[in-house]
Design a protein around this motif. Structure first.
Motif, PDB file in Angstrom:
ATOM      1  N   SER A 105       9.458  18.949  -2.021  1.00 60.01           N
ATOM      2  CA  SER A 105       9.805  17.588  -1.610  1.00 60.01           C
ATOM      3  C   SER A 105       8.559  16.816  -1.189  1.00 60.01           C
ATOM      4  CB  SER A 105      10.782  17.627  -0.435  1.00 60.01           C
ATOM      5  OG  SER A 105      11.991  18.258  -0.780  1.00 60.01           O
ATOM      6  N   LEU A 106       8.639  15.519  -1.348  1.00 58.88           N
ATOM      7  CA  LEU A 106       7.630  14.588  -0.849  1.00 58.88           C
ATOM      8  C   LEU A 106       8.327  13.327  -0.388  1.00 58.88           C
ATOM      9  CD1 LEU A 106       4.750  14.750  -3.514  1.00 58.88           C
ATOM     10  CD2 LEU A 106       4.608  15.516  -1.137  1.00 58.88           C
ATOM     11  N   ARG A 107       7.707  12.639   0.557  1.00 54.34           N
ATOM     12  CA  ARG A 107       8.215  11.341   0.999  1.00 54.34           C
ATOM     13  C   ARG A 107       7.119  10.317   0.833  1.00 54.34           C
ATOM     14  NH1 ARG A 107       9.557   8.959   6.982  1.00 54.34           N
ATOM     15  NH2 ARG A 107      11.440   7.779   6.483  1.00 54.34           N
ATOM     16  N   LEU A 108       7.374   9.361  -0.058  1.00 58.20           N
ATOM     17  CA  LEU A 108       6.422   8.283  -0.289  1.00 58.20           C
ATOM     18  C   LEU A 108       6.729   7.104   0.621  1.00 58.20           C
ATOM     19  CD1 LEU A 108       6.236   8.262  -4.195  1.00 58.20           C
ATOM     20  CD2 LEU A 108       5.032   9.734  -2.565  1.00 58.20           C
ATOM     21  N   SER A 109       5.682   6.408   1.011  1.00 61.24           N
ATOM     22  CA  SER A 109       5.823   5.199   1.822  1.00 61.24           C
ATOM     23  C   SER A 109       5.126   4.040   1.124  1.00 61.24           C
ATOM     24  CB  SER A 109       5.203   5.392   3.206  1.00 61.24           C
ATOM     25  OG  SER A 109       5.842   6.417   3.924  1.00 61.24           O
ATOM     26  N   VAL A 138       0.849  -1.187   0.000  1.00 60.64           N
ATOM     27  CA  VAL A 138       0.000   0.000   0.000  1.00 60.64           C
ATOM     28  C   VAL A 138       0.887   1.239   0.000  1.00 60.64           C
ATOM     29  CG1 VAL A 138      -1.771   1.306   1.209  1.00 60.64           C
ATOM     30  CG2 VAL A 138      -1.836  -1.206   1.248  1.00 60.64           C
ATOM     31  N   GLU A 139       0.789   2.024  -1.082  1.00 63.92           N
ATOM     32  CA  GLU A 139       1.569   3.254  -1.192  1.00 63.92           C
ATOM     33  C   GLU A 139       0.806   4.431  -0.604  1.00 63.92           C
ATOM     34  OE1 GLU A 139       2.234   0.932  -5.124  1.00 63.92           O
ATOM     35  OE2 GLU A 139       0.596   1.434  -3.776  1.00 63.92           O
ATOM     36  N   SER A 140       1.545   5.402  -0.114  1.00 65.04           N
ATOM     37  CA  SER A 140       0.939   6.632   0.406  1.00 65.04           C
ATOM     38  C   SER A 140       1.973   7.746   0.359  1.00 65.04           C
ATOM     39  CB  SER A 140       0.434   6.433   1.841  1.00 65.04           C
ATOM     40  OG  SER A 140       1.507   6.123   2.701  1.00 65.04           O
ATOM     41  N   GLY A 141       1.506   8.968   0.591  1.00 70.20           N
ATOM     42  CA  GLY A 141       2.420  10.100   0.674  1.00 70.20           C
ATOM     43  C   GLY A 141       2.437  11.014  -0.533  1.00 70.20           C
ATOM     44  N   THR A 199       8.274  -1.359   5.802  1.00 68.64           N
ATOM     45  CA  THR A 199       7.996  -0.199   4.969  1.00 68.64           C
ATOM     46  C   THR A 199       9.228   0.195   4.167  1.00 68.64           C
ATOM     47  OG1 THR A 199       6.388   0.610   6.602  1.00 68.64           O
ATOM     48  CG2 THR A 199       7.154   2.181   4.956  1.00 68.64           C
ATOM     49  N   VAL A 200       9.004   0.569   2.917  1.00 66.48           N
ATOM     50  CA  VAL A 200      10.045   1.140   2.076  1.00 66.48           C
ATOM     51  C   VAL A 200       9.635   2.563   1.748  1.00 66.48           C
ATOM     52  CG1 VAL A 200       9.035   0.242  -0.070  1.00 66.48           C
ATOM     53  CG2 VAL A 200      11.447   0.806   0.004  1.00 66.48           C
ATOM     54  N   PHE A 201      10.624   3.450   1.677  1.00 64.21           N
ATOM     55  CA  PHE A 201      10.366   4.873   1.491  1.00 64.21           C
ATOM     56  C   PHE A 201      11.020   5.373   0.209  1.00 64.21           C
ATOM     57  CE2 PHE A 201       8.668   5.298   5.687  1.00 64.21           C
ATOM     58  CZ  PHE A 201       9.403   4.437   6.489  1.00 64.21           C
ATOM     59  N   LEU A 202      10.500   6.473  -0.296  1.00 62.85           N
ATOM     60  CA  LEU A 202      11.132   7.184  -1.399  1.00 62.85           C
ATOM     61  C   LEU A 202      11.089   8.670  -1.058  1.00 62.85           C
ATOM     62  CD1 LEU A 202      12.446   6.812  -4.216  1.00 62.85           C
ATOM     63  CD2 LEU A 202      10.213   7.433  -5.189  1.00 62.85           C
ATOM     64  N   GLN A 203      12.238   9.203  -0.687  1.00 62.67           N
ATOM     65  CA  GLN A 203      12.358  10.632  -0.413  1.00 62.67           C
ATOM     66  C   GLN A 203      12.651  11.335  -1.723  1.00 62.67           C
ATOM     67  OE1 GLN A 203      11.967  12.436   2.537  1.00 62.67           O
ATOM     68  NE2 GLN A 203      12.175  14.227   1.192  1.00 62.67           N
ATOM     69  N   MET A 204      11.786  12.277  -2.089  1.00 63.76           N
ATOM     70  CA  MET A 204      11.923  12.960  -3.367  1.00 63.76           C
ATOM     71  C   MET A 204      12.143  14.448  -3.112  1.00 63.76           C
ATOM     72  SD  MET A 204       8.923  11.038  -5.549  1.00 63.76           S
ATOM     73  CE  MET A 204       7.612  11.866  -4.682  1.00 63.76           C
TER      74      MET A 204
END
Length: 127
Positions: A17-21, A5-8, A78-83
């Motif tokens: 900036s955004l941080r996806l989870s 389940v993705e969010s953010g 959880t895996v993250f994507l800091q953008m």
């Protein structure tokens, strides 16, 4: 079976900036190599970043190197994507997936080598 389940996602201005989870449940998350992909309207799904189970090896698309950072917290599944330094070209639906075969340091950039896709989260960058 794995559920992701993705969010953010959201709307952000250029340079923001955004941080996806990506929250995982099901099979042992800590053993899985994970990847982020994105798909813009009318375009194919494209690779963004991937990470091995330990987090020791990471891979990025050239278009996001130096701006995006992938990480994971195995304790939280959880895996993250800091953008950072987002651009209008980053506008897309972002998906996380689990690499089907995990071996050595190989991190695939091919979407067909991933499965258990989540529903995606929309990222919109305004100019």
């Amino acid at each position: 079976q794995v559920q992701l389940v993705e969010s953010g996602g959201g709307l952000v201005q250029t340079g923001g900036s955004l941080r996806l989870s990506c929250a995982a449940s099901g099979r042992t998350f800590s053993a899985g190599y994970m990847g982020w992909f994105r798909q813009a309207p009318g375009k194919e799904r494209e690779f963004v970043a991937a990470i091995t189970s330990s987090g020791g090896t990471k891979s990025y698309a050239d278009s996001v190197k130096g701006r995006f950072t992938i990480s994971r917290d195995n304790a939280k599944n959880t895996v993250f994507l800091q953008m950072n330094s987002l651009k209008p070209d980053d506008t897309a639906v972002y998906y996380c997936g689990a690499q089907k075969v995990n071996r050595g340091y190989y991190l695939s950039s091919k979407s067909y080598e991933y499965g258990y896709w989540g529903q995606g989260t929309q990222v919109t960058v305004s100019s």
